[in-house]
Design a protein around this motif. Structure first.
Motif, short mmCIF file in Angstrom:
data_model
loop_
_atom_site.label_atom_id
_atom_site.label_comp_id
_atom_site.label_asym_id
_atom_site.label_seq_id
_atom_site.Cartn_x
_atom_site.Cartn_y
_atom_site.Cartn_z
N ARG A 31 0.82 -1.22 0.00
CA ARG A 31 0.00 0.00 0.00
C ARG A 31 0.85 1.26 0.00
N THR A 32 2.11 1.18 0.41
CA THR A 32 2.98 2.35 0.36
C THR A 32 3.27 2.76 -1.08
N LEU A 33 3.00 1.85 -2.01
CA LEU A 33 3.08 2.19 -3.44
C LEU A 33 1.70 2.53 -3.99
N LEU A 34 0.70 1.70 -3.66
CA LEU A 34 -0.62 1.85 -4.26
C LEU A 34 -1.32 3.15 -3.84
N ASP A 35 -1.18 3.54 -2.57
CA ASP A 35 -1.87 4.74 -2.10
C ASP A 35 -1.41 6.01 -2.82
N PRO A 36 -0.08 6.31 -2.85
CA PRO A 36 0.34 7.52 -3.59
C PRO A 36 0.09 7.42 -5.09
N LEU A 37 0.21 6.22 -5.64
CA LEU A 37 -0.07 6.05 -7.07
C LEU A 37 -1.53 6.35 -7.36
N SER A 38 -2.43 5.85 -6.53
CA SER A 38 -3.86 6.13 -6.69
C SER A 38 -4.13 7.62 -6.55
N GLN A 39 -3.42 8.29 -5.66
CA GLN A 39 -3.59 9.73 -5.48
C GLN A 39 -3.19 10.48 -6.75
N HIS A 40 -2.08 10.10 -7.35
CA HIS A 40 -1.62 10.73 -8.61
C HIS A 40 -2.64 10.48 -9.73
N LEU A 41 -3.10 9.25 -9.85
CA LEU A 41 -4.02 8.90 -10.93
C LEU A 41 -5.37 9.60 -10.77
N ASN A 42 -5.88 9.66 -9.55
CA ASN A 42 -7.17 10.33 -9.33
C ASN A 42 -7.05 11.84 -9.54
N ALA A 43 -5.92 12.42 -9.16
CA ALA A 43 -5.73 13.86 -9.39
C ALA A 43 -5.67 14.15 -10.89
N TYR B 256 -0.85 23.71 -12.23
CA TYR B 256 -1.04 22.65 -11.23
C TYR B 256 0.31 22.01 -10.93
N THR B 257 1.11 22.67 -10.13
CA THR B 257 2.45 22.14 -9.83
C THR B 257 2.39 20.93 -8.89
N ASP B 258 1.38 20.87 -8.06
CA ASP B 258 1.20 19.71 -7.19
C ASP B 258 0.39 18.66 -7.96
N ARG B 259 1.07 17.63 -8.44
CA ARG B 259 0.43 16.63 -9.31
C ARG B 259 -0.54 15.71 -8.56
N THR B 260 -0.61 15.83 -7.25
CA THR B 260 -1.51 14.99 -6.47
C THR B 260 -2.83 15.70 -6.14
N ARG B 261 -3.02 16.90 -6.72
CA ARG B 261 -4.23 17.67 -6.42
C ARG B 261 -4.96 18.05 -7.71
N CYS B 262 -6.25 18.34 -7.55
CA CYS B 262 -7.07 18.77 -8.69
C CYS B 262 -7.18 20.29 -8.79
N LEU B 263 -6.62 21.00 -7.81
CA LEU B 263 -6.71 22.46 -7.80
C LEU B 263 -5.35 23.07 -8.13
N PRO B 264 -5.35 24.22 -8.80
CA PRO B 264 -4.09 24.85 -9.18
C PRO B 264 -3.35 25.47 -7.99
N THR B 265 -2.05 25.53 -8.11
CA THR B 265 -1.23 26.18 -7.08
C THR B 265 -0.91 27.63 -7.45
N ARG B 266 -1.17 27.99 -8.72
CA ARG B 266 -0.92 29.37 -9.16
C ARG B 266 -1.92 29.74 -10.24
N VAL B 267 -2.48 30.94 -10.13
CA VAL B 267 -3.41 31.48 -11.14
C VAL B 267 -2.93 32.87 -11.53
N HIS B 268 -2.80 33.09 -12.83
CA HIS B 268 -2.28 34.38 -13.32
C HIS B 268 -3.19 34.92 -14.42
N PHE B 269 -3.54 36.23 -14.31
CA PHE B 269 -4.34 36.91 -15.33
C PHE B 269 -3.45 37.85 -16.14
N LYS B 270 -3.77 37.96 -17.43
CA LYS B 270 -3.04 38.87 -18.30
C LYS B 270 -4.00 39.47 -19.32
#
Length: 296
Positions: A183-195, A244-258
């Protein structure tokens, strides 16, 4: 004489009162017998219930033993005939027992599924390997399923898989303790895939729900998304970059308007939009921005 006579009468009355009270407190013999009979009947009923429960438990145990061995429908019918000898196949009781046995079997399977972390695992190569399925989902919708074939003998290692190449599977395997705890492999892998599946689904929903928003750029990993908005009043075009620099999340870590209006990105209203996009899935954030009248 009258005083002595009065005292004698009062004493006699007091004695009679005490005797009457004592008779009331003493249980009547017929009622006591009736109470004991009722208690005996209740104990007999309880005994019969216990005997029925023991018999049911024995039958359930037999059915579970046979159900756990079934591999095909033919084997299922043979096992039922052997294990349920003497039982009426068409009786309501036998049908109920089979349902109860199936129910307990499913409960045990669910418990085992929970113990292994919710992953579907199938043994392969006569127990020398196993195939693990990792399902992805977003907002209650099941999406892609990925598979890992893992050798367990002589050492635990990944032999085959269909995980996308941009998911850092090798790094996750090196950082895990998969030799002792898979599970030390499957849990983080599942987190990456779901994100990844969540970001991909958000991009799909943006295209489906927001026809006026133009997707200018996106990558395979969906870790970078560039959108173009139109501000209704001035018809100003705004480029929005979501990183989205954090590949384990569905939300962005930086938002920029131009945009051409240099003051717009730093305005209080668009600062709120920046926070909204960082805290809310992009397709939902765009709905809010449209309701506020800031984008077409």
């Amino acid at each position: 004489m009258e005083g002595a006579s009065t005292k004698g009468v009062l004493s006699h009355l007091s004695l009679l009162e005490v005797q009457a009270r004592s008779r009331k407190t003493q249980p009547q013999q017929p009622s006591r017998v009736k109470e004991l009979k009722a208690k005996v009947e209740a104990l007999l009923t309880q005994r019969d219930q216990l005997r029925a429960e023991i018999e049911t438990h024995k039958n359930l145990k037999k059915l579970r033993a046979s159900m756990d061995k079934w591999c095909t429908h033919e084997e299922e019918e043979e096992e039922e005939e052997e294990e349920e000898e003497g039982m009426d196949e068409d009786s309501e009781n036998s049908k109920l027992l089979r349902l109860m046995a199936r129910h307990t079997q499913l409960k045990d399977l669910l418990h085992a599924h929970h113990v292994i972390g919710g992953y579907n695992v199938i043994k392969t190569r006569q127990g020398k390997g196993m195939c693990v399925s990792l399902a992805t989902a977003y907002e209650g919708v099941y999406l892609e399923t990925y598979n890992l074939e893992i050798d367990v003998k002589p050492t635990v290692r990944i032999s085959r898989h269909d995980v996308p190449p941009f998911i850092p599977l090798n790094n996750l395997a090196e950082q895990s303790s998969m030799q002792t705890d898979i599970r030390t492999l499957l849990d983080p892998l599942s987190q990456h895939l779901n994100a990844f599946a969540g970001r991909k689904q958000q991009l799909k929903l943006v295209k489906e729900l927001h026809k006026s928003v133009v997707v200018m750029e996106s990558n395979v990993l969906c870790s970078l998304l560039v959108l173009m908005f139109t501000v209704p009043k001035e018809k100003t075009l705004v480029l929005c970059s979501l990183d989205y620099t954090d590949r384990t999340r569905c939300l962005p870590t930086r938002v920029h308007f131009k945009c051409n209006d240099k003051e717009l990105p730093d305005s209080p209203e668009w600062k709120k939009h920046r926070s909204l996009l960082m805290e809310t899935p992009v397709h939902k954030a765009l709905i809010t921005m449209r309701k506020m009248g800031n984008i077409v």
